[in-house]
Design an enzyme around this catalytic site. Structure first.
Site, PDB file in Angstrom:
ATOM      1  N   ASP A   1      -8.118  48.192  39.191  1.00 50.40           N
ATOM      2  CA  ASP A   1      -7.931  46.811  39.906  1.00 50.40           C
ATOM      3  C   ASP A   1      -9.163  46.200  40.406  1.00 50.40           C
ATOM      4  OD1 ASP A   1      -5.300  45.732  39.463  1.00 50.40           O
ATOM      5  OD2 ASP A   1      -4.630  47.748  40.528  1.00 50.40           O
TER       6      ASP A   1
ATOM      7  N   GLU B   1       6.590  40.774  37.716  1.00 47.46           N
ATOM      8  CA  GLU B   1       6.042  42.294  37.882  1.00 47.46           C
ATOM      9  C   GLU B   1       5.739  42.344  39.461  1.00 47.46           C
ATOM     10  OE1 GLU B   1       2.100  43.114  36.203  1.00 47.46           O
ATOM     11  OE2 GLU B   1       2.901  42.799  33.811  1.00 47.46           O
TER      12      GLU B   1
ATOM     13  N   TYR C   1       1.878  45.543  26.580  1.00 49.22           N
ATOM     14  CA  TYR C   1       0.817  44.573  27.626  1.00 49.22           C
ATOM     15  C   TYR C   1      -0.596  44.812  27.283  1.00 49.22           C
ATOM     16  CZ  TYR C   1      -1.061  42.963  32.113  1.00 49.22           C
ATOM     17  OH  TYR C   1      -1.707  42.144  33.028  1.00 49.22           O
TER      18      TYR C   1
END
Lengths: 279, 415
Positions: A61, A50, A176
């Site tokens: 994030d 990734e 995911y």
């Protein structure tokens, strides 16, 4: 249509083990080092790569990946250079799947159609775009699927059974599962809860389920690999890279090795896992 | 504009939160269920007369509404003198006095609605972002009133330049978290608030301060702020026996402007002006004018005009006014711009400070630097209008918080 991602997961299923998915930021700390790291990852044990697409405002994030994106941007990273990195990588590796992960605005500004053509031509296999939920599928997900790229969606602890089908409907390649409600690099997930969540998702899909957010050590990777089809590690690798930089933030002699050493450790953990989940 | 005109400008957004191509719900999956829950809860509250009644009570007795519509007589006369060489004459200028609200700005109108909604939804913890600190102060105030813990994210740069508001928030019992990431201003405060929300999904309500963010925020905040325009309609009818001829307001995210404009959007004879912050000048690259200097992109949950580079990386905004220092604008404004219904102008730091000083001396009203930007454009628009032209400026906040900034700015000009 089978993609590198499909083929890789099928092969690992034959081997009876989970995949290690590594996340590093494209262009961090500079374009050359970032390419050297990518090239070294498969040998160190990464099954799927990734690559983060740097963005100034990465809302999902934590501090480690925020800093990685800013380092990359400062060193001149941009979307066209991320695609160039993939092109270079593909010259020597045609088997390892590459997934680009990032936020929508740089893709939108690059131009969705042009981006999909260029990404496919460069050798990108899939996309994860954090701020595109199923409600916005027309933006990029549907065109990406049409262009022959996998569109990998995030499922989270807040995605209940009622919502899961919507999240899974246009997902391809793998799912995911974000193991905690939080930003990347937060607290380690509870393996027991993860197993239950993976089992829940598998009731709705035949796609492989990867688990990430908060996995830092070989031991945690082993525990997750026992119940999931793939383990994603990002912040820990980005942290290892960060620690290897010199005082001015430039790559040191040991930067590539700092990342690949940790990948090798994590790969051992993944390979040591005993599969308990029914697949 | 070549785009076809809709029958009404007031029906948006559609069920997916779009105003034309703008708006939408560009958020991480973790937040999606929360946003859908909020949309449902807001629709239910809106349909509940008890919710509206309770809000009306607080608006009257706690906020101090209605805010006056004030004839700015000396400013009007002053501008008529400067217009004497022209045939026009000079418009009659009114201020909608939002700076007289409790907490000193329009922000409280929206926060009251959202905090009452948070209580209905059983949320136990409130988070907010703030730029100049006015939204943070309003949120801290209502959290104190309703007994809720309050965390305000504020860019470290803004914490430094808006100290009085930081002290006010702390006095009110809120925790102010200085944001050190990115450019350390409003956009980074919003990033950090979103990260908090993603990490505390079970009990937290995110109280957004402007008409931006994922659907339903732009529409919800607009609804709460529309009381400004509704009151203005009634008050102007009472004062002049008719509706105004033009409306003008400053725009950062654009909540005070949307609140004034929205009830008038379908009165097509009324001219509507939004004023963005031109900082050091539009050509300097140091400004906060997303419409004048930006293009369509996706940030903070919505598509709208944004300041960015050619790679789609968000650029820092620059303005003397912390409240306008944001590289985006609410999506409904973006749409109204494309439709040609609202005209977007801009004012520089210099022009805003000059208007700030003029208003203080002529009217005895020290405006916040934000509405001083709109006032700067009034100074050249009003003289070009006939004497029977009724112009309403939204005086969206008071300037106490800006005295240090203005003094430092004037001092630097002397050197």
């Amino acid at each position: 249509m089978s993609t590198r991602i499909d083929r890789r997961f099928a092969a690992l299923k034959q081997e009876g083990r989970a995949a290690l998915v590594t996340f590093t930021m494209a262009g961090d700390p500079d374009a050359d080092t970032s390419l050297a790291i990518a090239k070294a990852l498969p040998k160190a044990g990464a099954d799927v790569i990734e690559l983060g697409m740097p963005f100034t405002d990465p809302m999902a994030d934590g501090p480690a990946i925020q800093a990685a994106g800013l380092r990359a941007l400062k060193a001149g990273a941009r979307t066209s250079k991320t695609l160039a990195l993939v092109r270079e990588f593909r010259k020597s590796d045609d088997a390892t799947p590459i997934v680009l992960m990032g936020y929508y605005n740089p893709i939108y500004i690059y131009g969705v159609d042009k981006f999909l053509i260029d990404a496919k031509a460069a050798g990108v296999d899939g996309l994860i775009v954090v701020d595109l939920p199923p409600e916005e599928d027309e933006e990029l997900c549907l065109p990406a699927l049409k262009a022959g790229l996998n569109f990998i969606r995030l499922a989270t602890p807040t995605t209940d059974d009622k919502r899961l089908p919507a999240v899974l409907s246009n997902t391809s390649g793998f799912v995911y599962y974000v193991s905690i409600a939080g930003v990347t690099g937060s607290a380690a997930p509870d393996a027991g809860k993860v197993a239950a969540a993976v089992a829940r998702i598998k009731r709705h899909t035949k796609l492989p389920v990867a688990v990430g957010f908060g996995v830092k050590s070989a031991e945690q990777a082993r525990a997750i690999a026992a119940c999931a089809d793939a383990v994603v590690v990002g912040s820990a690798l980005v942290d290892a890279l960060c620690k290897s930089l010199d005082n001015s933030g430039k790559a040191g002699l040991g930067t590539v090795k700092a990342v690949t050493d940790l990948v090798a450790e994590l790969a051992q953990g993944v390979r040591a896992a005993r599969r308990v989940a029914a697949t | 504009m070549s785009a076809p005109q809709p029958n009404s400008f007031r029906t948006g957004p559609d069920e997916r939160g779009h105003f034309g191509i703008y708006g939408g719900r560009f958020v991480a999956e973790t937040l999606m269920p929360l946003i859908l829950e909020l949309e449902k809860a807001y629709a239910q509250a809106k349909a509940d007369p008890k919710y509206q009644q309770e809000m009306d009570g607080h608006l009257a007795n706690y906020v101090g509404r209605p805010s006056p519509l004030y004839f700015a007589e000396r400013l009007t006369e002053h501008l008529r003198k400067t217009a004497s060489g022209l045939s026009a004459g000079g418009a009659k200028i009114y201020f909608k006095r939002e700076e007289l609200n409790h907490t000193g700005a329009h922000k409280v109108n929206n926060v009251l609605g959202q905090i009452m909604l948070a209580l209905r939804m059983g949320k136990k913890r409130i988070i907010a972002e703030t730029g100049a600190g006015m939204h943070g102060v309003a949120t801290a105030t209502l959290c104190a009133k309703f007994g809720l813990p309050c965390i305000v994210y504020m860019g470290a740069v803004d914490v430094e330049r808006q100290k009085p508001n930081v002290l006010r928030m702390r006095m009110l019992g809120a925790e102010v978290r200085a944001v050190e990431s990115g450019s350390k201003t409003l956009k980074d405060a919003m990033n950090e608030a979103l990260r908090d929300w993603v990490s505390n999904v079970a009990d937290t309500f995110y109280c957004i301060g402007t008409v931006a963010g994922p659907h339903p925020y732009p529409a919800m905040v607009r609804d709460f702020q529309s009381i400004i325009g509704h009151e203005t309609r009634e008050q102007m009818q009472a004062a002049e026996g008719r509706l105004p001829d033009s409306l003008i307001a400053c725009i950062g995210g654009g909540s005070n402007a949307m609140g004034l404009f929205h009830p008038f959007l379908d009165d097509r004879a009324i001219e509507i002006y939004g004023v963005e912050a031109a900082g050091h000048g539009l050509k300097s690259g140091k400004h906060a004018a997303s419409i004048a200097g930006g293009k369509a992109g996706v940030l903070h949950g919505n598509r709208t005009y944004l300041l960015m580079d050619d790679d789609g990386q968000i650029e820092e905004a620059h303005s003397i006014s912390a409240g306008l220092d944001y590289p985006g604008i609410g999506p409904e404004h973006a749409w109204l711009h494309d439709m040609g219904r609202v005209q977007f102008l801009s004012a520089t730091d210099d022009e805003a400070v000059a208007a700030f000083q003029l208003c203080s001396k002529l009217e005895g009203i020290i405006p916040a630097l934000e509405p001083a930007h709109a006032l700067a454009r009034v100074l050249d628009l009003a003289p070009s209008k006939p004497k029977d032209h009724l112009m309403v400026l939204n005086m969206s906040g008071r300037g106490d918080k800006d005295l240090d900034s203005v003094a430092a700015f004037l001092e630097s000009k002397k050197r």
